[in-house]
Scaffold this motif. Sequence first.
Motif, PDB file in Angstrom:
ATOM      1  N   TYR A   1       0.822  -1.207   0.000  1.00 63.44           N
ATOM      2  CA  TYR A   1       0.000   0.000   0.000  1.00 63.44           C
ATOM      3  C   TYR A   1       0.861   1.263   0.000  1.00 63.44           C
ATOM      4  O   TYR A   1       1.845   1.354   0.719  1.00 63.44           O
ATOM      5  N   ARG A   2       0.422   2.252  -0.780  1.00 61.04           N
ATOM      6  CA  ARG A   2       1.141   3.524  -0.863  1.00 61.04           C
ATOM      7  C   ARG A   2       0.273   4.726  -0.477  1.00 61.04           C
ATOM      8  O   ARG A   2       0.797   5.780  -0.143  1.00 61.04           O
ATOM      9  N   LEU A   3      -1.043   4.573  -0.527  1.00 62.59           N
ATOM     10  CA  LEU A   3      -1.936   5.704  -0.296  1.00 62.59           C
ATOM     11  C   LEU A   3      -2.869   5.523   0.899  1.00 62.59           C
ATOM     12  O   LEU A   3      -3.356   6.515   1.443  1.00 62.59           O
TER      13      LEU A   3
ATOM     14  N   ILE B   1      -2.316  13.360   0.922  1.00 63.00           N
ATOM     15  CA  ILE B   1      -2.089  12.534  -0.264  1.00 63.00           C
ATOM     16  C   ILE B   1      -3.372  11.827  -0.692  1.00 63.00           C
ATOM     17  O   ILE B   1      -3.741  11.833  -1.858  1.00 63.00           O
ATOM     18  N   SER B   2      -4.071  11.208   0.280  1.00 63.18           N
ATOM     19  CA  SER B   2      -5.274  10.459  -0.076  1.00 63.18           C
ATOM     20  C   SER B   2      -6.356  11.369  -0.627  1.00 63.18           C
ATOM     21  O   SER B   2      -7.135  10.978  -1.483  1.00 63.18           O
TER      22      SER B   2
ATOM     23  N   GLU C   1      -7.288   1.272  -3.007  1.00 61.80           N
ATOM     24  CA  GLU C   1      -6.487   0.621  -1.972  1.00 61.80           C
ATOM     25  C   GLU C   1      -7.337   0.289  -0.751  1.00 61.80           C
ATOM     26  O   GLU C   1      -7.188  -0.779  -0.147  1.00 61.80           O
TER      27      GLU C   1
ATOM     28  N   ARG D   1      -5.377  12.226  -4.305  1.00 59.34           N
ATOM     29  CA  ARG D   1      -5.417  11.082  -5.222  1.00 59.34           C
ATOM     30  C   ARG D   1      -6.524  10.139  -4.768  1.00 59.34           C
ATOM     31  O   ARG D   1      -6.301   8.971  -4.495  1.00 59.34           O
ATOM     32  N   ARG D   2      -7.722  10.678  -4.722  1.00 56.39           N
ATOM     33  CA  ARG D   2      -8.834  10.002  -4.065  1.00 56.39           C
ATOM     34  C   ARG D   2      -9.191   8.669  -4.710  1.00 56.39           C
ATOM     35  O   ARG D   2      -9.427   7.679  -4.004  1.00 56.39           O
TER      36      ARG D   2
ATOM     37  N   SER E   1      -6.670   6.028  -3.885  1.00 53.80           N
ATOM     38  CA  SER E   1      -6.752   5.743  -2.465  1.00 53.80           C
ATOM     39  C   SER E   1      -7.959   4.855  -2.155  1.00 53.80           C
ATOM     40  O   SER E   1      -7.857   3.908  -1.361  1.00 53.80           O
TER      41      SER E   1
END
Length: 261
Positions: free
Chosen positions: A176-178, A210-211, A221, A214-215, A218
């Motif tokens: 996971y990144r977001l 961030i989330s 994820e 970049r909804r 996100s």
Amino acid sequence: MVKVSVITVVRNAAAELERTLSNLAALDRSAAELEVIVIDGASTDGTPAVIKRYESLISYSVSEPDGGLYDAMNKGIRAATGDYLWFVNAADAVYAPDVLTRIFGPGSPLAADGPADVYYGETLVTAPDGTALGLRKKRLPRGGLTWRSLQRGMVVCHQSFIVRRAVAPLYDTRRYRLAADIDWVIECLKRASSIRDTGLVLSRFTTGGISTRRRRASLRERWTIMRRHYGLVATLFAHAGFVWEMLLDKLLRRPPYRKIY
């Protein structure tokens, strides 16, 4: 005396870091030792100078490239030596200077039954300029927070979640990144044997992370995380509930935040 490691992650946000560190410097430490950890992702603005100015407050800092937000937060976990971890990133703040005393002080009702593995509370959302917008619309669960509570989404804000270091894993940066914070909170709650609602507003969270930016990615994820923890059927029902709430918000023109009590 209990020791709380406050971890602040920053990159090219000198003014925001200054506000956060100034806020931490004002905390009452009569009931808890404070360890301030700053993880800087090799900032090229005035962030290193801010860190230098607050070196008497900061217990540990590093300025180097990282693999993203959660990699930086993992660096903070590895550097921490406190009994508890509390993530208060640049631009965010602790709500009140006496919060540690109200949680860990010898006369506090929260300390009467001994130390908990997790303490949580409400969050005041602020605009990037610091203007208070209100409490998060998503309410804390009435029956108490458990790992299953997050089937309803991120019901507790990451900045209002204080966890014993012994039960806190590293963030899963491989998958996971977001939205790794949701997975991390679930894992912490699964490992915790005692979880306590402080009944307090614990933090000020600055919207626009961030989330938020970049909804869609996100949310994808979050779907993966919830399906892994709760299964496909429960996740489908939960997301149907999210859509229903969104439709009601638009239909009833409900405000995005709750009033501050």
